[in-house]
Design a protein around this motif. Structure first.
Motif, PDB file in Angstrom:
ATOM      1  N   ASN A  88       1.847  43.533  48.956  1.00  0.00           N
ATOM      2  CA  ASN A  88       0.885  43.529  50.058  1.00  0.00           C
ATOM      3  C   ASN A  88       0.306  44.908  50.364  1.00  0.00           C
ATOM      4  N   LYS A  89       0.553  45.860  49.425  1.00  0.00           N
ATOM      5  CA  LYS A  89       0.004  47.212  49.518  1.00  0.00           C
ATOM      6  C   LYS A  89       0.353  47.880  50.845  1.00  0.00           C
ATOM      7  N   LEU A  90       1.628  47.769  51.200  1.00  0.00           N
ATOM      8  CA  LEU A  90       2.146  48.393  52.409  1.00  0.00           C
ATOM      9  C   LEU A  90       3.183  49.441  52.025  1.00  0.00           C
ATOM     10  N   ARG A  91       3.314  50.467  52.847  1.00  0.00           N
ATOM     11  CA  ARG A  91       4.288  51.519  52.581  1.00  0.00           C
ATOM     12  C   ARG A  91       5.172  51.702  53.799  1.00  0.00           C
ATOM     13  N   ALA A  92       6.434  52.047  53.560  1.00  0.00           N
ATOM     14  CA  ALA A  92       7.378  52.256  54.657  1.00  0.00           C
ATOM     15  C   ALA A  92       8.379  53.332  54.273  1.00  0.00           C
ATOM     16  N   ASP A  93       8.899  54.020  55.283  1.00  0.00           N
ATOM     17  CA  ASP A  93      10.001  54.953  55.095  1.00  0.00           C
ATOM     18  C   ASP A  93      11.310  54.187  55.228  1.00  0.00           C
ATOM     19  N   PHE A  94      12.173  54.350  54.242  1.00  0.00           N
ATOM     20  CA  PHE A  94      13.433  53.618  54.298  1.00  0.00           C
ATOM     21  C   PHE A  94      14.441  54.339  55.193  1.00  0.00           C
ATOM     22  N   SER A  95      15.309  53.587  55.794  1.00  0.00           N
ATOM     23  CA  SER A  95      16.363  54.125  56.650  1.00  0.00           C
ATOM     24  C   SER A  95      17.089  55.269  55.946  1.00  0.00           C
ATOM     25  N   LEU A 133      27.185  54.498  64.021  1.00  0.00           N
ATOM     26  CA  LEU A 133      26.184  53.543  63.549  1.00  0.00           C
ATOM     27  C   LEU A 133      25.008  53.484  64.518  1.00  0.00           C
ATOM     28  N   PHE A 134      25.293  53.360  65.803  1.00  0.00           N
ATOM     29  CA  PHE A 134      24.236  53.255  66.803  1.00  0.00           C
ATOM     30  C   PHE A 134      23.412  54.541  66.873  1.00  0.00           C
ATOM     31  N   GLU A 135      24.085  55.672  66.720  1.00  0.00           N
ATOM     32  CA  GLU A 135      23.382  56.957  66.721  1.00  0.00           C
ATOM     33  C   GLU A 135      22.432  57.060  65.527  1.00  0.00           C
ATOM     34  N   ARG A 136      22.861  56.542  64.387  1.00  0.00           N
ATOM     35  CA  ARG A 136      22.027  56.642  63.189  1.00  0.00           C
ATOM     36  C   ARG A 136      20.839  55.677  63.259  1.00  0.00           C
ATOM     37  N   ILE A 137      21.022  54.528  63.878  1.00  0.00           N
ATOM     38  CA  ILE A 137      19.888  53.633  64.100  1.00  0.00           C
ATOM     39  C   ILE A 137      18.878  54.306  65.031  1.00  0.00           C
ATOM     40  N   GLN A 142      13.971  56.738  66.102  1.00  0.00           N
ATOM     41  CA  GLN A 142      13.523  57.788  67.017  1.00  0.00           C
ATOM     42  C   GLN A 142      13.366  57.255  68.449  1.00  0.00           C
ATOM     43  N   THR A 143      14.365  56.528  68.888  1.00  0.00           N
ATOM     44  CA  THR A 143      14.331  55.951  70.228  1.00  0.00           C
ATOM     45  C   THR A 143      15.735  55.640  70.713  1.00  0.00           C
ATOM     46  N   GLN A 144      15.854  55.286  71.966  1.00  0.00           N
ATOM     47  CA  GLN A 144      17.145  54.900  72.549  1.00  0.00           C
ATOM     48  C   GLN A 144      17.565  53.523  72.031  1.00  0.00           C
ATOM     49  N   VAL A 145      18.844  53.363  71.752  1.00  0.00           N
ATOM     50  CA  VAL A 145      19.387  52.086  71.284  1.00  0.00           C
ATOM     51  C   VAL A 145      20.367  51.546  72.321  1.00  0.00           C
ATOM     52  N   ILE A 146      20.136  50.309  72.746  1.00  0.00           N
ATOM     53  CA  ILE A 146      20.987  49.623  73.721  1.00  0.00           C
ATOM     54  C   ILE A 146      21.651  48.448  73.015  1.00  0.00           C
ATOM     55  N   ILE A 147      22.957  48.334  73.172  1.00  0.00           N
ATOM     56  CA  ILE A 147      23.719  47.304  72.455  1.00  0.00           C
ATOM     57  C   ILE A 147      24.204  46.220  73.421  1.00  0.00           C
ATOM     58  N   VAL A 148      24.055  44.951  73.006  1.00  0.00           N
ATOM     59  CA  VAL A 148      24.648  43.827  73.732  1.00  0.00           C
ATOM     60  C   VAL A 148      25.481  43.011  72.759  1.00  0.00           C
ATOM     61  N   LYS A 149      26.345  42.218  73.307  1.00  0.00           N
ATOM     62  CA  LYS A 149      27.237  41.391  72.489  1.00  0.00           C
ATOM     63  C   LYS A 149      26.460  40.239  71.856  1.00  0.00           C
ATOM     64  N   ALA A 150      26.738  39.954  70.588  1.00  0.00           N
ATOM     65  CA  ALA A 150      26.101  38.837  69.885  1.00  0.00           C
ATOM     66  C   ALA A 150      26.906  37.558  70.057  1.00  0.00           C
ATOM     67  N   HIS A 151      26.221  36.426  69.942  1.00  0.00           N
ATOM     68  CA  HIS A 151      26.919  35.150  69.881  1.00  0.00           C
ATOM     69  C   HIS A 151      27.761  35.077  68.605  1.00  0.00           C
ATOM     70  N   LYS A 152      28.811  34.308  68.646  1.00  0.00           N
ATOM     71  CA  LYS A 152      29.587  34.067  67.437  1.00  0.00           C
ATOM     72  C   LYS A 152      28.734  33.288  66.447  1.00  0.00           C
ATOM     73  N   GLU A 153      29.034  33.469  65.174  1.00  0.00           N
ATOM     74  CA  GLU A 153      28.190  32.873  64.135  1.00  0.00           C
ATOM     75  C   GLU A 153      28.151  31.353  64.233  1.00  0.00           C
ATOM     76  N   ARG A 154      29.229  30.731  64.691  1.00  0.00           N
ATOM     77  CA  ARG A 154      29.218  29.270  64.814  1.00  0.00           C
ATOM     78  C   ARG A 154      28.237  28.794  65.896  1.00  0.00           C
ATOM     79  N   ASP A 155      27.910  29.683  66.832  1.00  0.00           N
ATOM     80  CA  ASP A 155      26.977  29.344  67.903  1.00  0.00           C
ATOM     81  C   ASP A 155      25.564  29.808  67.608  1.00  0.00           C
ATOM     82  N   ASP A 156      25.426  30.871  66.847  1.00  0.00           N
ATOM     83  CA  ASP A 156      24.120  31.426  66.491  1.00  0.00           C
ATOM     84  C   ASP A 156      24.261  32.088  65.138  1.00  0.00           C
TER      85      ASP A 156
END
Length: 282
Positions: A88-95, A133-137, A142-156
């Protein structure tokens, strides 16, 4: 960060058009009157999804691509992001840190993102140092990262943040009705709201009890936002709460055009409007 209301281009997978032609037609017809929104199809995809493997736009000319290796799907089903970008002729910087992170697990505002802790299980080497991990994300985005708990895989299956909540503005979130959430999820979100001084607007949700582990039917918060348009999922289901959800959205976003759209066939496959779309400011 570039937020979706600032975008003017939306991409859908070519496979959405191929495999769900009726649903794609409904989407195309809904967007057709808005000539300031450009609609494109992504080549080189394996399925109808788009959000998860595509880059995150952090600035007008900066796209950041994370590794896409979702544990909830077998490798043979993974779309190869590099191939899609090239086709699709797009370019991105990889993590810089080779972090495995789905786009659907990034809910963003201009100076912050919300991510669930499912990202920890997707990056095993950080199991004993989650803060790194959160610091590297945060460094990659280049922004603040806020973490919340995920649903268990059986639920989501995916554990993505875009199935839980979205930003209304810098101080307000809209998301699944907290009193109906499981206790661990409710407590995690309430703690996050208190810490970051967010307001919260409840949206109803319901479970599709058809014994389909993948179904996303009932999840109203997974809407597509682009420019001043919101394509909002509604459902043909006995337990639907369409009128209530639409009423809340119209009050919450008085300056947006809220367009209800039914894509139940896609929803049964595991995702809704945000999952099948990818937006850019060009």
């Amino acid at each position: 960060m570039i937020i979706d209301s600032e975008c003017n281009t939306v991409y859908f997978s070519k496979k959405l058009q191929d495999n769900f032609p009726e649903e794609y037609q409904h989407i195309s017809e809904a967007l057709a009157p808005f000539d300031y929104i450009k609609v494109n199809l992504l080549k080189g995809t394996k399925d109808e999804w788009a959000r998860d493997y595509m880059p995150i736009q952090t600035a007008e000319k900066r796209l950041v691509k994370f590794r896409y290796q979702p544990s909830y799907e077998v490798r043979s089903k993974w779309t190869e992001p590099s191939a899609v970008l090239k086709a699709n002729k797009l370019r991105a910087d990889f993590s810089k840190h080779n972090i495995n992170l789905d786009g659907g697990n990034i809910v963003k505002w201009k100076d912050k993102v919300i991510i669930t802790d499912r990202v920890v299980t997707e990056n095993h080497i950080y199991k004993n140092d989650q803060e790194l991990l959160f610091e590297r994300i945060a460094e990659d985005l280049q922004t603040q990262v806020i973490i919340v708990k995920a649903h268990k895989e059986r639920d989501d299956m995916t554990g993505h943040a875009d199935g839980m909540l979205r930003f209304v503005n810098e101080n307000t979130l809209i998301g699944n009705r907290l009193k109906d959430e499981s206790k661990p999820i409710r407590e995690s979100i309430e703690k996050m709201l208190e810490k970051h001084h967010f307001n919260y607007i409840d949206l109803p949700f319901f479970e599709d009890k058809s014994n389909n582990h993948y179904s996303a039917i009932g999840n109203y918060v997974n809407f597509l936002e682009i420019a001043n348009i919101i394509l909002f999922p509604i459902f043909d289901h006995l337990d639907q709460k369409n009128d209530e959800a639409l009423s809340i959205m119209k009050k919450t976003f008085p300056n947006r055009q809220i367009i209800p759209i039914n894509i139940d066939a896609v929803g049964r496959d595991g995702g809704l409007m945000n999952c099948i779309s990818w937006c850019l400011k060009q």
